[in-house]
Design an enzyme around this catalytic site. Sequence first.
Site, short mmCIF file in Angstrom:
data_model
loop_
_atom_site.label_atom_id
_atom_site.label_comp_id
_atom_site.label_asym_id
_atom_site.label_seq_id
_atom_site.Cartn_x
_atom_site.Cartn_y
_atom_site.Cartn_z
N CYS A 120 -28.44 12.96 -56.02
CA CYS A 120 -27.25 12.15 -56.30
C CYS A 120 -27.58 10.72 -56.71
O CYS A 120 -26.73 9.99 -57.21
CB CYS A 120 -26.33 12.16 -55.09
SG CYS A 120 -25.78 13.83 -54.70
N HIS A 260 -21.29 6.49 -55.81
CA HIS A 260 -21.47 7.94 -55.90
C HIS A 260 -20.27 8.61 -55.21
O HIS A 260 -19.81 8.18 -54.17
CB HIS A 260 -22.77 8.34 -55.22
CG HIS A 260 -22.95 9.82 -55.12
ND1 HIS A 260 -22.81 10.65 -56.20
CD2 HIS A 260 -23.23 10.62 -54.05
CE1 HIS A 260 -23.02 11.90 -55.82
NE2 HIS A 260 -23.26 11.91 -54.52
N ASN A 290 -18.06 16.33 -56.25
CA ASN A 290 -19.38 15.71 -56.34
C ASN A 290 -20.18 16.41 -57.45
O ASN A 290 -20.61 17.54 -57.29
CB ASN A 290 -20.08 15.86 -54.98
CG ASN A 290 -21.45 15.20 -54.94
OD1 ASN A 290 -21.99 14.79 -55.97
ND2 ASN A 290 -22.02 15.11 -53.75
#
Length: 337
Positions: A120, A260, A290
Amino acid sequence: MKLLVNMKKITAAITGVQGYVPETILSNEDLAKIVDTSDEWITSRTGIKERRILKEGASSDMAAEAARQLLEKTGVDPLDIDLVLVATVTPDYPFPSTANVVCDKVGMKNAWGYDLIAACSGFIYALSTGAQFIETGRHKKVLVIGVDKMTSILDYQDRTTCVIFGDGAGAVLLEPNEEGLGVQDFILRSDGSGRQYLIQPGGGSANPPSHQTVDDRLHYVKQEGKQVFKFAVTNMAEVSAEIMEKNNLTSDDVDWLVPHQANLRIIDATAERMGLSKEKVMINIQKYGNTTAGTLPLCLWDYEDQLKKGDTLILSAFGGGFTWGAVYLKWAYDSKK
Ligand code: UT7
């Protein structure tokens, strides 16, 4: 000596951004038909309402689409691109690199490139890396792409992971800037001792593919959510505050936090630690979930219209590895729309 004094410092500015998300939407209600979950649980624990699913094709298809549209939008000839960095944990193949495939699909025949794995945090790792090639004067046009087809490694029997992730891509163009705009600073960190908490255990050299690894479902994402949450919430907030302090920025100086998109609670904690009000925080987790390396460029793409030349942005991420960090940048253009 005189020459040195007159030379302007070159910074790496983002001069265009473009996202690509697949058309197919998978809602929380759809997932509740597949695993034992509910819209209420997913929304309250994460903030996600729906995510996009790439039904056919690979990560390179999403990345190439974002790149193609970005070049068209910025009026840049694919042949003028020097370097392509692709941040991803879902490459098309173990090798060759997805960057190679994307260059071929988009006709960036003069570019070299490679993939970068930092889960990520992939986009901020790749952005910081790409910026180096511009700042040194080595390259004039660098594409930084964050892409993941998370559905290719999701276990739809595991409700703790399959509800969180989605597919998507985002790309930015980096070019030299002499007004001091673009990437100003970054802090990047990693701690491999946390690797077991968020991992795809099978398919690599540690556990090469076999009947056994498939039977054991090792080719899927495994996450100990609570552990990752604990590290994420502390480290993402800390590193974001640290980059502000290091650069003498107060909360008034920061126009946007680009976090994020893993969990709304982690985003809120980061914004709070930085002293930022909600209006300054980019959020699109509700529509895409995500997307791993895709989240940050997809945020920039969604909010591009609201960004003004000179705006101060802090990009911040935490992910598998563990990897985490923050980038401080000054936006280089007013929205063209
Ligand atoms: O992007 C890379 C970095 N990743 C992250 O930053 C993710 C960090 N972690 C998280 O965001 C959160 O830990 C999750 C969203 C993954 C999970 O939220 P949580 O509040 O930590 O839940 P939990 O794992 O502690 O589970 C709480 C309960 C459990 O039931 P019991 O043991 O309390 O009976 C789980 O079995 O919720 C249950 N549960 C679910 N229930 C309905 C877990 N997943 C689900 C689900 N639907 N999908």
